[in-house]
Motif scaffolding. Structure first.
Motif, mmCIF file in Angstrom:
data_model
loop_
_atom_site.group_PDB
_atom_site.id
_atom_site.type_symbol
_atom_site.label_atom_id
_atom_site.label_comp_id
_atom_site.label_asym_id
_atom_site.label_seq_id
_atom_site.Cartn_x
_atom_site.Cartn_y
_atom_site.Cartn_z
ATOM 1 N N ASN A 134 79.238 -0.014 48.039
ATOM 2 C CA ASN A 134 78.239 0.906 48.570
ATOM 3 C C ASN A 134 78.783 1.843 49.641
ATOM 4 O O ASN A 134 78.028 2.406 50.436
ATOM 5 C CB ASN A 134 77.025 0.133 49.097
ATOM 6 N N LEU A 160 70.626 11.411 48.181
ATOM 7 C CA LEU A 160 69.240 10.944 48.153
ATOM 8 C C LEU A 160 68.303 12.076 48.556
ATOM 9 O O LEU A 160 67.204 12.214 48.003
ATOM 10 C CB LEU A 160 69.080 9.746 49.101
ATOM 11 N N THR A 178 63.550 2.426 41.464
ATOM 12 C CA THR A 178 64.791 3.119 41.832
ATOM 13 C C THR A 178 64.877 3.284 43.347
ATOM 14 O O THR A 178 65.944 3.135 43.940
ATOM 15 C CB THR A 178 64.870 4.491 41.140
ATOM 16 N N ARG A 179 63.760 3.559 43.986
ATOM 17 C CA ARG A 179 63.743 3.694 45.451
ATOM 18 C C ARG A 179 64.142 2.386 46.124
ATOM 19 O O ARG A 179 64.914 2.376 47.091
ATOM 20 C CB ARG A 179 62.362 4.145 45.925
ATOM 21 N N LYS A 181 65.930 0.007 44.776
ATOM 22 C CA LYS A 181 67.335 -0.219 44.424
ATOM 23 C C LYS A 181 68.247 0.559 45.378
ATOM 24 O O LYS A 181 69.258 0.033 45.872
ATOM 25 C CB LYS A 181 67.577 0.227 42.983
ATOM 26 N N ILE A 182 67.884 1.803 45.656
ATOM 27 C CA ILE A 182 68.675 2.633 46.576
ATOM 28 C C ILE A 182 68.638 2.045 47.975
ATOM 29 O O ILE A 182 69.664 1.964 48.669
ATOM 30 C CB ILE A 182 68.148 4.078 46.570
ATOM 31 N N VAL A 211 73.528 9.547 51.924
ATOM 32 C CA VAL A 211 73.466 8.506 50.903
ATOM 33 C C VAL A 211 73.669 9.190 49.547
ATOM 34 O O VAL A 211 72.801 9.918 49.080
ATOM 35 C CB VAL A 211 72.118 7.757 50.927
ATOM 36 N N LEU A 213 74.564 9.277 45.346
ATOM 37 C CA LEU A 213 74.086 8.509 44.197
ATOM 38 C C LEU A 213 74.974 8.745 42.979
ATOM 39 O O LEU A 213 75.288 9.889 42.638
ATOM 40 C CB LEU A 213 72.651 8.913 43.869
ATOM 41 N N PHE A 217 72.289 5.854 39.803
ATOM 42 C CA PHE A 217 71.537 5.883 41.050
ATOM 43 C C PHE A 217 71.898 4.720 41.980
ATOM 44 O O PHE A 217 71.079 4.271 42.783
ATOM 45 C CB PHE A 217 70.024 5.935 40.797
ATOM 46 N N ASN A 218 73.125 4.235 41.861
ATOM 47 C CA ASN A 218 73.634 3.291 42.859
ATOM 48 C C ASN A 218 74.057 4.089 44.087
ATOM 49 O O ASN A 218 74.756 5.092 43.960
ATOM 50 C CB ASN A 218 74.839 2.518 42.298
ATOM 51 N N PRO A 219 73.626 3.667 45.287
ATOM 52 C CA PRO A 219 73.905 4.450 46.489
ATOM 53 C C PRO A 219 75.257 4.117 47.125
ATOM 54 O O PRO A 219 75.730 2.981 47.061
ATOM 55 C CB PRO A 219 72.767 4.038 47.418
#
Length: 382
Positions: A134, A160, A178-179, A181-182, A211, A213, A217-219
């Motif tokens: 991350n 983001l 998704t939110r 997850k982020i 942040v 992505l 959508f992995n931050p």
């Protein structure tokens, strides 16, 4: 701590494995020695940036060294068509490294901006010595003449902020899952900096635009130019000039310049609240009483009947009500006025893990009043 426990499972997840020294280099003292380096300009020595990096990094810097010609070619002469971002630090271009055919993001620092040699060195060293899924990966850097350029892995979905606060008309809003997850991934990045790095690292500039992505959508946290090595031994804080972005800075840091890991926790709370509400931390286009997100949300935290008023309207009600309550409980704890009452990032990660596991999309919006406690901003989390 009582209300925060509503977001935690009964069996606390062990985090001993996250206390290990950084695997990517054998001598953990490399980062520790970095804490004692003075970045003040010494014109009498006129040491080159590359020499500074070589000496401070003690051979552990894996980032490639690019020439200005390399990056000029990669970005087609820094063509405006390749521009993917711009800010106070300078401009970011999409590029392709010819030798490897790798797609990269090339950040050309503004030579007239505040981000000079010190911030450049911090970024190169931090991202070379710290590695986590991350955190954005540093591919290399260029220090030709007065050029200061950083080369990162390319993050196809941008920041983001692009998907939350500056949503283009042709883009769909982020869904609830998704939110979350982020939020969890970003929290893991901060947890790694605070609790695995030795000495710990305070990020100091956590905000939606930092942040990034990937395609799923992995931050990943980016922009480490303002990061500081945290207090060690019996010290409780790092004293430094106040830097960062207005609205995201913790109140005690903004007032005194005393920086701790709990300052990052507050900033995380702000971004998490942005994720939940879809609102900017400072938005002068709104009515005066709603322009400051935290000031607007603080009284609402105390009345669970108003929680649904805080959910982003773009979600159109597509979120689990219990999940909303729990998410707001986490945000409220992170935004405590007193730093000592905020949770550790490891507690936040655990709460968000719990939230993700129980974030059943099929959950009905009706929830028993006894199922969850409302946030209690005056409780002690330590």
């Amino acid at each position: 701590m009582g209300c925060f426990k509503c977001c935690l499972s009964e069996e606390r997840i062990s985090r001993k494995s996250l206390k290990k020294s950084i695997k990517e280099y054998n001598d953990a003292r490399t980062l520790a020695s970095f804490a004692n380096i003075s970045f003040k300009t010494d014109s009498s020595r006129k040491r080159y940036i590359a020499e500074e990096i070589r000496q401070i990094g003690k051979g552990n810097i894996s980032a490639d060294i690019f020439t200005f010609r390399d990056l000029n070619t990669a970005t087609k002469n820094f063509n405006h068509e390749n521009l993917i971002g711009e800010g106070g630090f300078g401009r970011v271009y999409k590029g392709i490294i010819q030798k490897t055919n790798q797609v990269v993001a090339v950040k050309q620092l503004d030579r007239n901006g505040f981000q000079g040699n010190r911030e450049f060195l911090v970024e190169v060293l931090m991202l070379s010595l710290l590695h986590h899924p991350n955190l954005v990966s540093l591919v290399g850097y260029c220090a030709d003449g007065d050029q200061r350029i950083l080369v990162y892995e390319y993050m196809i979905n941008g920041s983001l902020e692009d998907h939350l606060l500056e949503l283009a008309p042709d883009k769909k809003p982020l869904d609830w899952n998704t939110r979350m997850k982020i939020a969890e991934g970003a929290a893991r990045g901060l947890e790694y900096l605070h609790e695995s790095a030795n000495p710990p690292v305070i990020y100091r500039d956590f905000k939606a635009s930092n942040v990034l992505l990937d395609e799923n959508f992995n931050p990943k946290l980016s922009d480490f130019g303002l990061a500081k090595l945290g207090p060690t031994g019996d010290k409780t804080h790092v004293s430094t000039r106040v830097m960062g972005t207005y609205g995201y800075c913790a109140p005690e840091y903004a007032l005194t310049g005393q920086l701790t890991a709990k300052s990052d926790v507050y900033s995380f709370g702000v971004v998490f609240l942005e994720l939940i509400t879809g609102r900017r931390v400072i938005d002068n286009s709104r009515p005066s009483e709603e322009q400051n997100l935290v000031s607007w949300a603080t009284p609402l935290f105390k009345d669970r009947r108003k929680f649904t008023l805080m959910a982003d309207p773009l979600l159109q009600g597509n979120y689990p009500l219990k999940g909303l309550y729990q998410a707001l409980a986490v945000a409220a704890m992170c935004l405590q006025e007193e730093a000592s009452t905020r949770p550790l990032m490891s507690d936040v990660v655990t709460a968000l893990e719990f939230l993700a596991v129980h974030n059943d999309a099929a959950e009905e919006r009706a929830v028993d009043d006894d199922d969850i406690k409302k946030p209690c901003p005056d409780s002690d989390s330590d």
